[in-house]
Design a protein around this motif. Structure first.
Motif, short mmCIF file in Angstrom:
data_model
loop_
_atom_site.label_atom_id
_atom_site.label_comp_id
_atom_site.label_asym_id
_atom_site.label_seq_id
_atom_site.Cartn_x
_atom_site.Cartn_y
_atom_site.Cartn_z
N PRO A 114 0.72 -1.11 0.28
CA PRO A 114 -0.01 -0.20 0.29
C PRO A 114 1.16 1.32 -0.22
O PRO A 114 1.83 1.59 0.69
CB PRO A 114 -0.65 0.02 1.25
N GLN A 115 0.76 2.47 -0.68
CA GLN A 115 1.20 3.73 -0.80
C GLN A 115 0.24 4.70 -0.07
O GLN A 115 -1.06 4.98 0.14
CB GLN A 115 0.81 3.87 -2.44
N LEU A 116 0.81 5.42 0.49
CA LEU A 116 0.70 6.57 1.39
C LEU A 116 1.09 8.33 0.28
O LEU A 116 1.83 7.99 -0.55
CB LEU A 116 1.13 7.25 2.60
N LYS A 117 -0.28 8.54 0.31
CA LYS A 117 -0.39 9.73 -0.54
C LYS A 117 -1.35 10.75 -0.23
O LYS A 117 -2.12 10.56 0.51
CB LYS A 117 -0.63 8.89 -1.96
N LYS A 118 -1.32 11.93 -0.99
CA LYS A 118 -2.19 12.82 -1.29
C LYS A 118 -3.38 12.89 -2.19
O LYS A 118 -2.85 12.65 -3.19
CB LYS A 118 -1.58 14.43 -1.44
N HIS A 119 -4.58 12.68 -2.18
CA HIS A 119 -5.63 13.10 -3.11
C HIS A 119 -6.53 13.82 -2.58
O HIS A 119 -7.46 14.36 -1.45
CB HIS A 119 -6.57 11.58 -2.11
N ARG A 120 -6.97 14.29 -4.20
CA ARG A 120 -7.96 15.14 -3.84
C ARG A 120 -9.14 14.86 -5.35
O ARG A 120 -8.89 14.63 -6.76
CB ARG A 120 -7.53 16.44 -4.69
N GLY A 121 -10.23 14.91 -5.11
CA GLY A 121 -11.31 14.77 -5.95
C GLY A 121 -11.55 13.43 -5.84
O GLY A 121 -12.39 13.14 -4.72
N ALA A 122 -12.12 13.48 -7.12
CA ALA A 122 -13.87 12.11 -6.92
C ALA A 122 -12.72 10.32 -6.16
O ALA A 122 -11.33 9.74 -6.31
CB ALA A 122 -14.06 11.03 -8.08
N GLN A 123 -12.83 10.23 -4.99
CA GLN A 123 -12.70 8.58 -4.28
C GLN A 123 -13.14 8.10 -4.82
O GLN A 123 -13.90 6.76 -4.43
CB GLN A 123 -13.22 8.95 -2.56
N ASN A 124 -11.85 7.11 -6.11
CA ASN A 124 -12.70 6.18 -7.32
C ASN A 124 -11.47 5.50 -7.38
O ASN A 124 -11.71 4.28 -7.53
CB ASN A 124 -13.12 6.19 -8.44
N ILE A 125 -10.04 5.72 -5.99
CA ILE A 125 -9.35 4.32 -5.85
C ILE A 125 -9.54 3.98 -4.40
O ILE A 125 -9.29 3.90 -3.86
CB ILE A 125 -7.86 5.07 -5.45
N LYS A 126 -9.33 2.67 -5.10
CA LYS A 126 -9.60 1.74 -3.15
C LYS A 126 -8.63 2.24 -2.24
O LYS A 126 -6.83 1.89 -2.84
CB LYS A 126 -9.32 0.59 -4.14
N GLY A 127 -9.14 2.31 -1.17
CA GLY A 127 -8.26 2.54 -0.53
C GLY A 127 -9.15 3.52 0.82
O GLY A 127 -10.45 3.47 1.06
N HIS A 128 -8.38 4.00 2.12
CA HIS A 128 -8.98 3.94 3.08
C HIS A 128 -8.65 5.99 2.92
O HIS A 128 -6.96 6.24 2.91
CB HIS A 128 -8.48 3.72 4.34
N TYR A 129 -9.12 6.87 2.95
CA TYR A 129 -9.43 8.56 2.68
C TYR A 129 -9.71 8.96 4.66
O TYR A 129 -10.65 8.21 4.97
CB TYR A 129 -10.29 8.53 2.14
N PHE A 130 -9.08 9.40 4.34
CA PHE A 130 -8.73 10.59 5.29
C PHE A 130 -8.40 12.55 5.86
O PHE A 130 -7.63 12.17 5.20
CB PHE A 130 -7.51 9.98 6.63
#
Length: 613
Positions: A114-130
């Protein structure tokens, strides 16, 4: 039929149920969006002529049409109202202008590591969002600390798969280097689980476990491992030590506080997640000075959560009459019940008071900056002989490389700063232009921009006409612009060309205006700094747009132009031949040999590339 008479006529035919109504002006633009429990009664009230403010009376007089949408419940109407306000930005509504999405931290689970990254926009990537976090800076700061604490990879899959030795992040103890097997799958998954638990509020347990591991390593004389665990504990403590806003029994909440002064309002939002403060942001909604603070706060909340998930608890500085309805509406779109609270004592009230103090300070700073900005605009009006301080300034620039991928760019600025939703880009369409003809490109851009304004708003009543036009260039660009405006019959539009100084020295720019000799300004004056910022902003926007266009063109292939060749066949052809050029030169028999390419398709491809031969 217009105004009160039109509203009265429309109201007779309306149902008595809940819904949303839109008031339309003579140009077809939406002036106001409202919701009602009883559409017939609410719309009829506008035709009564009683108890209306001057602002509402002016709006009623401009109504040329009324559009109604019915809903099953009033809470649904409230949600639809917020959506329509954000879509149409009606001038008589409270408007939340800044609608930029918030960044999140994402732990991807679609990869073995698993990769730790910053995300902005639609949450369509499988994973855990915080999240959300208030800004990219808040996310970056937290990510840096999480990397030190949990050693998770941050690189892309392509970089990860290509590594043959650890990268710099491993050397500075910010990654456990799973790319080269410096950590096993079970140990890495344990780090992922720890990071998830920390981000969901279980920080004390994580620190206790790490302390036990450090002690055990020390007793076993594994001092290097103990030191590494100690560094992780220190990283976790650094996150917890800078929270600023916390509440004993509140894990997830938004704190929203408003402050009003002189007809202007600031709304401050603090984000509390997992018992931690993940930043705050100030908003300055646009509204009429006659509207109460409670009205502004209610409208803000509806628009703010239209495209954002709401936490279970929202703490407010002010109450408003339809708070229960807002709770019901927000709960419709959430898996949990939403509570809007106005605390009067305790930790929650302390948090709200802190947010309101921040709102007061932010509004004071904003008003001071606005006063300074107004002084600059007043001085600018005197220098350029304008009728008054400009409310809308448009600046233009072109960008190209030897004439290729040419674009024109327009930015807009006003008393409150840049109006980014009004920025425009223009792909240069005239194929007869000599490559690199800056004058010709400027003519095309201005012709398209002002030709459309003349057609759509000849009376200049919709607020889209500029009070000042700035173009990048000298006397030549000014002459080209003057010719365009003359052809369109526009004779009263102030236009200024800004030429770079000798050796492109900032502060030595020369200004060209019709009927005046070229002149310069005080290189250290506030007006010069302001004009330089406008020029730099339009240049930045033009360069960025040009680079995006060039990158898009570079990614295109000759195969994209062949009729009937979609992504799958394109992929098959490139896999078989290696390049689009090889496909273009291939014989018919070779094309037929590629996977997924029938004889008919092969013939079509062959004919496309060999027709002229």
């Amino acid at each position: 039929m217009v105004g009160r008479a039109l509203i009265r006529d429309k109201a007779r035919k309306l149902p008595t149920g809940a819904g949303v109504y839109r008031m339309i002006d003579q140009h077809g633009d939406v002036m106001y969006v409202g919701k009602a429990r009883n559409l017939k009664a609410r719309v009829s009230s506008y035709a009564s002529g009683k108890a209306h403010t001057n602002r509402v009376t002016r709006m009623i007089g401009r109504v040329h049409d009324l559009i109604v949408v019915t809903t099953d419940t009033e809470s649904q109407a409230l949600l639809m109202e917020a959506q329509l306000i954000k879509r149409y930005m009606p001038p008589y509504n409270v408007l939340l202008r800044d609608d930029k999405s918030f960044p999140y931290i994402l732990i991807r689970t679609d990869h073995r590591w698993p990769q730790l990254k910053k995300h902005r926009g639609a949450q369509n990537i499988k994973g855990h969002y915080f999240g959300p976090f208030a800004s990219a800076g808040a996310v970056n700061s937290t990510l840096n600390t999480l990397q030190r604490a949990f050693l998770l990879r941050s690189c892309s899959d392509g970089v990860f798969n290509a590594r043959t030795r650890p990268c710099l992040l491993h050397q500075i103890k910010r990654c456990s280097a799973p790319c080269v097997d410096r950590v096993g799958p079970e140990d890495y998954q344990s780090l992922v689980d720890d990071a998830r638990q920390f981000l969901t509020g279980k920080s004390q347990r994580i620190q206790r476990v790490l302390s036990e591991q450090m002690a055990a390593a020390s007793e076993a004389l594994e001092f290097e491992r103990a030191a590494a665990i100690r560094d992780r504990i220190k990283a976790l403590a650094s996150i917890q030590g800078h929270q600023g806003v916390t509440a004993g029994d509140v894990e997830d909440a938004d704190v929203i506080a408003a402050y009003e002064q002189g007809g202007h309002t600031c709304v401050q939002v603090f984000f509390l997640r997992a018992g931690q403060n993940w930043g705050n942001r100030a908003y300055f909604p646009k509204h009429d000075s006659s509207q109460s603070l409670e009205e502004v706060l209610e409208a803000f909340i509806g628009q703010f959560y239209d495209s954002r998930p709401a936490p279970a608890t929202i703490l407010l500085s002010h109450d408003f009459a339809e708070r229960p309805l807002m709770e019901e509406a927000l709960s419709l779109r959430s898996p949990v019940k939403i509570s809007l609270l106005v605390p009067k004592r305790g930790d929650k009230a302390r948090m709200v008071a802190l947010a309101q103090r921040n709102a007061k300070d932010a509004l004071a700073l904003r008003m001071a900056e606005s006063a300074s900005q107004q002084q600059v605009l007043t001085e600018l009006a005197n220098i350029f002989d304008l009728d008054g301080p400009p409310k809308r300034i448009e600046a233009y620039d072109n960008s190209h490389i030897s004439g290729t991928d040419a674009i024109g760019a327009m930015i807009v600025a006003g008393p409150d700063g840049y109006i980014k939703n009004s920025y425009r880009k223009f792909n240069i369409r005239n194929a007869d232009l000599t490559p690199g003809d800056d004058y010709g490109m400027m003519r095309e851009v201005l012709t398209r921009r002002f030709g459309r304004l003349v057609k759509e708003d000849p009376e200049r009543s919709r607020g889209q006409w500029p009070d000042l036009v700035l173009i990048d260039g000298g006397a030549g660009q000014l002459s080209a612009a003057e010719a365009v405006l003359a052809e369109l019959g526009i004779e009263d539009l102030p236009i200024v060309a800004i030429a770079k100084g000798p050796d492109r020295n900032a502060g030595r720019e020369r200004f060209f205006m019709p009927g005046r000799e070229p002149f310069t300004l005080d290189p250290r004056g506030a007006v010069m700094y302001y004009l330089q910022r406008l020029r730099d902003e339009v240049h930045r926007f033009a360069i960025g747009t040009h680079r995006a266009k060039r990158a898009g063109n570079m990614s295109k292939s000759q195969l994209d132009e062949v009729p009937g060749i979609g992504p799958s066949r394109k992929k098959a052809l490139l896999a078989h031949f290696g390049s689009a050029r090889a496909v273009a030169g291939a014989a018919l028999e070779d094309l037929e040999a590629a996977d997924g390419i029938s004889k008919a398709v092969a013939r079509r491809i062959h004919d496309y590339f060999h027709a002229e031969r």
